[in-house]
Design a protein around this motif. Structure first.
Motif, PDB file in Angstrom:
ATOM      1  N   VAL A 472       0.211  19.121  -5.772  1.00 32.51           N
ATOM      2  CA  VAL A 472       0.965  20.384  -5.800  1.00 32.51           C
ATOM      3  C   VAL A 472       1.584  20.634  -7.169  1.00 32.51           C
ATOM      4  CG1 VAL A 472       1.411  20.208  -3.332  1.00 32.51           C
ATOM      5  CG2 VAL A 472       3.123  19.354  -4.948  1.00 32.51           C
ATOM      6  N   ASN A 473       1.990  21.869  -7.401  1.00 31.01           N
ATOM      7  CA  ASN A 473       2.621  22.255  -8.666  1.00 31.01           C
ATOM      8  C   ASN A 473       3.991  21.609  -8.799  1.00 31.01           C
ATOM      9  OD1 ASN A 473       2.543  24.366  -6.455  1.00 31.01           O
ATOM     10  ND2 ASN A 473       4.380  25.073  -7.528  1.00 31.01           N
ATOM     11  N   SER A 474       4.317  21.186 -10.018  1.00 31.40           N
ATOM     12  CA  SER A 474       5.574  20.460 -10.238  1.00 31.40           C
ATOM     13  C   SER A 474       6.805  21.351 -10.088  1.00 31.40           C
ATOM     14  CB  SER A 474       5.573  19.813 -11.627  1.00 31.40           C
ATOM     15  OG  SER A 474       5.464  20.799 -12.643  1.00 31.40           O
ATOM     16  N   ASP A 475       6.639  22.655 -10.237  1.00 34.05           N
ATOM     17  CA  ASP A 475       7.784  23.570 -10.105  1.00 34.05           C
ATOM     18  C   ASP A 475       7.812  24.197  -8.715  1.00 34.05           C
ATOM     19  OD1 ASP A 475       5.494  25.090 -10.419  1.00 34.05           O
ATOM     20  OD2 ASP A 475       6.402  26.562 -11.770  1.00 34.05           O
ATOM     21  N   ASN A 476       7.631  23.368  -7.692  1.00 28.69           N
ATOM     22  CA  ASN A 476       7.504  23.891  -6.327  1.00 28.69           C
ATOM     23  C   ASN A 476       8.821  24.025  -5.577  1.00 28.69           C
ATOM     24  OD1 ASN A 476       7.993  21.346  -4.609  1.00 28.69           O
ATOM     25  ND2 ASN A 476       6.406  20.639  -5.990  1.00 28.69           N
ATOM     26  N   ASN A 477       9.930  23.620  -6.200  1.00 25.09           N
ATOM     27  CA  ASN A 477      11.261  23.711  -5.560  1.00 25.09           C
ATOM     28  C   ASN A 477      11.366  22.882  -4.284  1.00 25.09           C
ATOM     29  OD1 ASN A 477      12.079  25.506  -7.563  1.00 25.09           O
ATOM     30  ND2 ASN A 477      11.664  27.317  -6.331  1.00 25.09           N
ATOM     31  N   GLN A 478      10.649  21.760  -4.236  1.00 21.29           N
ATOM     32  CA  GLN A 478      10.724  20.942  -3.027  1.00 21.29           C
ATOM     33  C   GLN A 478      12.158  20.511  -2.769  1.00 21.29           C
ATOM     34  OE1 GLN A 478       8.181  17.837  -5.088  1.00 21.29           O
ATOM     35  NE2 GLN A 478       9.343  16.498  -3.764  1.00 21.29           N
ATOM     36  N   HIS A 479      12.527  20.479  -1.509  1.00 23.59           N
ATOM     37  CA  HIS A 479      13.860  20.141  -1.005  1.00 23.59           C
ATOM     38  C   HIS A 479      14.853  21.282  -1.176  1.00 23.59           C
ATOM     39  CE1 HIS A 479      13.180  15.491  -1.375  1.00 23.59           C
ATOM     40  NE2 HIS A 479      12.228  16.109  -0.695  1.00 23.59           N
ATOM     41  N   GLY A 480      14.580  22.254  -2.023  1.00 24.76           N
ATOM     42  CA  GLY A 480      15.537  23.320  -2.287  1.00 24.76           C
ATOM     43  C   GLY A 480      15.113  24.653  -1.702  1.00 24.76           C
ATOM     44  N   PRO A 481      15.909  25.684  -1.969  1.00 26.86           N
ATOM     45  CA  PRO A 481      15.524  27.030  -1.544  1.00 26.86           C
ATOM     46  C   PRO A 481      14.252  27.477  -2.262  1.00 26.86           C
ATOM     47  CG  PRO A 481      17.852  26.942  -2.122  1.00 26.86           C
ATOM     48  CD  PRO A 481      17.244  25.666  -2.599  1.00 26.86           C
ATOM     49  N   ASN A 482      13.499  28.342  -1.589  1.00 25.72           N
ATOM     50  CA  ASN A 482      12.290  28.948  -2.166  1.00 25.72           C
ATOM     51  C   ASN A 482      11.221  27.919  -2.544  1.00 25.72           C
ATOM     52  OD1 ASN A 482      13.434  31.628  -2.026  1.00 25.72           O
ATOM     53  ND2 ASN A 482      14.709  31.035  -3.768  1.00 25.72           N
ATOM     54  N   GLU A 483      11.060  26.902  -1.704  1.00 24.78           N
ATOM     55  CA  GLU A 483       9.943  25.969  -1.893  1.00 24.78           C
ATOM     56  C   GLU A 483       8.635  26.748  -1.807  1.00 24.78           C
ATOM     57  OE1 GLU A 483       7.900  22.012   0.150  1.00 24.78           O
ATOM     58  OE2 GLU A 483       9.894  22.676   0.799  1.00 24.78           O
ATOM     59  N   ASN A 484       7.675  26.357  -2.634  1.00 18.91           N
ATOM     60  CA  ASN A 484       6.428  27.123  -2.691  1.00 18.91           C
ATOM     61  C   ASN A 484       5.264  26.237  -3.086  1.00 18.91           C
ATOM     62  OD1 ASN A 484       5.804  27.420  -5.820  1.00 18.91           O
ATOM     63  ND2 ASN A 484       8.016  27.679  -5.565  1.00 18.91           N
ATOM     64  N   ILE A 485       4.067  26.773  -2.904  1.00 18.55           N
ATOM     65  CA  ILE A 485       2.865  26.120  -3.397  1.00 18.55           C
ATOM     66  C   ILE A 485       2.017  27.155  -4.124  1.00 18.55           C
ATOM     67  CG2 ILE A 485       1.536  26.436  -1.246  1.00 18.55           C
ATOM     68  CD1 ILE A 485       0.343  23.595  -1.909  1.00 18.55           C
ATOM     69  N   ARG A 486       1.583  26.803  -5.314  1.00 20.97           N
ATOM     70  CA  ARG A 486       0.743  27.680  -6.136  1.00 20.97           C
ATOM     71  C   ARG A 486      -0.672  27.690  -5.555  1.00 20.97           C
ATOM     72  NH1 ARG A 486      -2.559  26.453 -10.436  1.00 20.97           N
ATOM     73  NH2 ARG A 486      -2.878  28.093 -12.002  1.00 20.97           N
ATOM     74  N   LEU A 487      -1.263  28.873  -5.437  1.00 15.75           N
ATOM     75  CA  LEU A 487      -2.581  28.976  -4.824  1.00 15.75           C
ATOM     76  C   LEU A 487      -3.637  28.178  -5.582  1.00 15.75           C
ATOM     77  CD1 LEU A 487      -2.927  32.689  -3.624  1.00 15.75           C
ATOM     78  CD2 LEU A 487      -2.035  30.689  -2.408  1.00 15.75           C
ATOM     79  N   GLY A 488      -3.552  28.159  -6.906  1.00 16.91           N
ATOM     80  CA  GLY A 488      -4.511  27.385  -7.678  1.00 16.91           C
ATOM     81  C   GLY A 488      -4.429  25.907  -7.351  1.00 16.91           C
ATOM     82  N   ASN A 489      -3.212  25.412  -7.144  1.00 15.57           N
ATOM     83  CA  ASN A 489      -3.049  24.008  -6.773  1.00 15.57           C
ATOM     84  C   ASN A 489      -3.559  23.750  -5.365  1.00 15.57           C
ATOM     85  OD1 ASN A 489      -0.986  24.362  -9.065  1.00 15.57           O
ATOM     86  ND2 ASN A 489      -0.959  22.158  -8.715  1.00 15.57           N
ATOM     87  N   TYR A 490      -3.332  24.705  -4.473  1.00 14.75           N
ATOM     88  CA  TYR A 490      -3.814  24.524  -3.104  1.00 14.75           C
ATOM     89  C   TYR A 490      -5.343  24.457  -3.076  1.00 14.75           C
ATOM     90  CZ  TYR A 490      -4.153  24.967   1.943  1.00 14.75           C
ATOM     91  OH  TYR A 490      -4.436  24.729   3.272  1.00 14.75           O
ATOM     92  N   LYS A 491      -5.968  25.350  -3.823  1.00 16.44           N
ATOM     93  CA  LYS A 491      -7.431  25.362  -3.861  1.00 16.44           C
ATOM     94  C   LYS A 491      -7.966  24.081  -4.505  1.00 16.44           C
ATOM     95  CE  LYS A 491      -9.745  29.192  -4.491  1.00 16.44           C
ATOM     96  NZ  LYS A 491     -10.373  30.411  -5.098  1.00 16.44           N
ATOM     97  N   GLU A 492      -7.355  23.654  -5.610  1.00 18.82           N
ATOM     98  CA  GLU A 492      -7.815  22.426  -6.258  1.00 18.82           C
ATOM     99  C   GLU A 492      -7.494  21.188  -5.424  1.00 18.82           C
ATOM    100  OE1 GLU A 492      -6.613  22.140 -10.330  1.00 18.82           O
ATOM    101  OE2 GLU A 492      -8.034  23.703 -10.962  1.00 18.82           O
ATOM    102  N   GLY A 493      -6.458  21.295  -4.583  1.00 19.27           N
ATOM    103  CA  GLY A 493      -6.153  20.198  -3.666  1.00 19.27           C
ATOM    104  C   GLY A 493      -7.236  20.031  -2.610  1.00 19.27           C
ATOM    105  N   ILE A 494      -7.735  21.147  -2.097  1.00 20.23           N
ATOM    106  CA  ILE A 494      -8.863  21.096  -1.153  1.00 20.23           C
ATOM    107  C   ILE A 494     -10.071  20.465  -1.831  1.00 20.23           C
ATOM    108  CG2 ILE A 494     -10.468  22.486   0.223  1.00 20.23           C
ATOM    109  CD1 ILE A 494      -8.197  24.590   0.452  1.00 20.23           C
ATOM    110  N   LYS A 495     -10.343  20.906  -3.058  1.00 20.63           N
ATOM    111  CA  LYS A 495     -11.470  20.372  -3.821  1.00 20.63           C
ATOM    112  C   LYS A 495     -11.303  18.871  -4.074  1.00 20.63           C
ATOM    113  CE  LYS A 495     -13.689  21.047  -8.356  1.00 20.63           C
ATOM    114  NZ  LYS A 495     -13.601  21.819  -9.627  1.00 20.63           N
ATOM    115  N   THR A 496     -10.096  18.449  -4.383  1.00 26.14           N
ATOM    116  CA  THR A 496      -9.820  17.031  -4.605  1.00 26.14           C
ATOM    117  C   THR A 496     -10.100  16.220  -3.350  1.00 26.14           C
ATOM    118  OG1 THR A 496      -8.125  17.534  -6.269  1.00 26.14           O
ATOM    119  CG2 THR A 496      -8.026  15.363  -5.218  1.00 26.14           C
ATOM    120  N   ALA A 497      -9.589  16.692  -2.209  1.00 27.57           N
ATOM    121  CA  ALA A 497      -9.819  15.988  -0.946  1.00 27.57           C
ATOM    122  C   ALA A 497     -11.307  15.938  -0.617  1.00 27.57           C
ATOM    123  CB  ALA A 497      -9.037  16.658   0.176  1.00 27.57           C
ATOM    124  N   LEU A 498     -12.013  17.026  -0.897  1.00 23.71           N
ATOM    125  CA  LEU A 498     -13.456  17.087  -0.639  1.00 23.71           C
ATOM    126  C   LEU A 498     -14.205  16.094  -1.529  1.00 23.71           C
ATOM    127  CD1 LEU A 498     -15.391  18.678   1.165  1.00 23.71           C
ATOM    128  CD2 LEU A 498     -15.581  20.386  -0.642  1.00 23.71           C
TER     129      LEU A 498
END
Length: 505
Positions: A472-498
């Motif tokens: 996931v993207n390093s600026d995802n605000n994990q644990h805080g308000p407005n946590e998010n995931i960048r679509l490019g990271n999500y797509k590349e994460g699927i590719k990585t798992a594949l």
């Protein structure tokens, strides 16, 4: 004389040839693209379920969702009982497989403060793009016709850690649709108490170690390097916690009547904490860093990480750094002593002219493999006693208040230890090959990450190496308000798992 190759023999061997060739010939980008929208659906469905691990009732629909989704994909599932909320084990057995890989995800999340989120509900995922320096909502349906890698989905646990689980499930669906199978068995362990320190996991892993047995472990949790390049992390620091409470008068007293007379516990606590570090942020408790001596080879490994110290400081909004290490990566190789919160009296509109009755500091100690938490606890306690304090494990009695000039209550707990795996370990070499096949270059390799993961119990009990695949993207605000995931990271994460699922082991 050679026997003629029969047509029947060709038909028998052709599926095996196609299977072997299909894995190598798969267009990872094309297959990922084909399944991307269904993957967004999986993500949105999963993050819509509240998952505060402090509220066990919220975890019930989460484990039910996971059971249903693995079961419908043909996996064998089993709840592994713990002293708290159960873990979930999902198993996919591959005929004639010689290896077994254990994957770890956690499904629980941090609490939310809805008032601080820029959307109606943190558990109603929304799609946003950046417009004029501000994140603006756009319809989720936009993805059917348009895509931008920098768009983001905002929701609690979208990055930490439901996003990676959704990536994996999407990659598995893509694999099945292509008629391909990994050549190794897979076990997936789902943790529902990670955000409260996985307090019941270490004992549970030992109890269920036969069911969890594997040759290696992959953790899919955590952000990529700040450059957002493909990254593997070969370790994680452990964590332990200390709560210190210093006592003053039995009850808060009027500061006009008793200031200058009744010792102020807030000042005493501040002085005690300040005595633990020098002005450059280094712990000065004797022995705290013992056992850590980085070799030139290890320093070269740290230098290979493409950090830009100026950019890191700019991102954090700081002009200088602590001097535990000479660089960010070097600083992570040592145990930390961090004040994560302090409390005494009242502030703001509730401030009162009093000498407080007590003062409390919450401390976390991040551990590295060389640091024994029990030893560090004993060093900190010895230092506190050297500052004149009598240490208790409860509030003091009137007799103890009269007898001891300085009183402190100590509460300490050890969540789990650190782990670290060599780069040239079997999973390290294997995962590097998969990443090169996916992205055409070696991933960034992190010796040990700054955050903590409950992995050492698996490493110790199962005697297996472990590597973290961060996506996931390093600026995802994990644990805080407005946590998010960048679509490019999500797509590349699927590719990585594949890529991992199609890399022979």
């Amino acid at each position: 004389m050679k026997k003629p190759f029969s047509i029947l023999g060709l038909f028998l061997i052709l599926p095996l040839l196609l299977f072997a060739q299909g894995k190598k010939a798969m267009d990872l980008d094309a297959v990922t693209e084909k399944h991307f929208l269904s993957g967004i659906g999986i993500l949105n469905d999963l993050v819509s379920i509240p998952n505060n691990s402090n509220i066990p009732a919220e975890l019930v629909p989460n484990i039910a969702w996971c059971e249903a989704n693995f079961e419908k994909r043909g996996w064998n599932i089993e709840r592994l009982e713990t002293a708290g909320f159960p873990m979930l084990l999902a198993v996919k057995t591959v005929p004639k497989a010689k290896k077994t890989v254990l994957l770890y995800f956690h499904v629980d999340g941090q609490p939310v403060d809805k008032k601080r989120w820029d959307q109606e509900d943190p558990f109603k995922p929304v799609l946003k793009n950046m417009q004029n320096g501000k994140w603006e909502m756009i319809p989720m349906e936009t993805l059917k016709n348009s895509y931008d890698a920098d768009w983001r989905i905002f929701a609690r646990s979208s990055s930490d850690d439901k996003g990676p689980l959704a990536m994996f499930l999407t990659a598995w669906d893509a694999l099945v649709s292509e008629g391909i199978s990994p050549n190794y068995n897979i076990k997936v362990i789902l943790d529902f108490e990670e955000e409260i320190g996985s307090p019941n996991l270490p004992v549970a892993v030992v109890s269920h170690k036969d069911k969890l047995a594997a040759d290696m472990m992959i953790i899919m949790d955590g952000p990529r390097h700040l450059s957002n390049e493909p990254t593997l992390s070969f370790g994680a620091r452990g964590i332990s916690e200390i709560t210190l409470t210093v006592f003053g008068p039995r009850a808060a007293q009027h500061s006009g009547h008793y200031g200058n007379y009744a010792p102020n516990p807030a000042f005493r606590l501040a002085q005690l904490l300040a005595s633990m570090k020098d002005e450059e942020g280094r712990v000065i408790i004797p022995g705290f860093y013992d056992g850590i001596a980085l070799t030139e080879t290890e320093m070269e490994i740290l230098r290979q990480v493409p950090d830009n110290e100026t950019d890191i400081k700019r991102k954090l909004g700081i002009g200088s750094t602590d001097k535990v290490g000479s660089t960010y990566q070097e600083s992570l190789q040592y145990p930390s002593l961090n004040i994560r919160g302090m409390s005494s009296g009242w502030v703001g509109n509730e401030a009162r002219t009093i000498v407080p009755a007590d003062a409390t500091a919450e401390i976390d100690v991040r551990l590295v493999p060389e640091s024994d938490p029990e030893r560090l606890f004993s060093l900190v306690k010895k230092h506190i006693e050297g500052q004149g304090y009598h240490i208790l494990d409860r509030a003091p009695t009137d007799e103890e208040r009269a007898k001891y000039p300085k009183l402190l209550m100590w509460k300490g707990s050890i969540s789990y230890q650190a782990f670290r795996t060599p780069f040239d370990s079997e999973p390290g070499i294997w995962l590097n090959k998969a990443m090169v096949r996916a992205f055409g270059k070696d991933p960034i390799k992190i010796r040990i990450s700054g955050g903590s993961l409950p992995i050492s119990p698996f490493v110790d009990a199962l005697q297996i190496p472990a590597v973290t695949v961060v996506t996931v993207n390093s600026d995802n605000n994990q644990h805080g308000p407005n946590e998010n995931i960048r679509l490019g990271n999500y797509k590349e994460g699927i590719k990585t798992a594949l890529a991992i699922l199609t890399e022979d082991l």
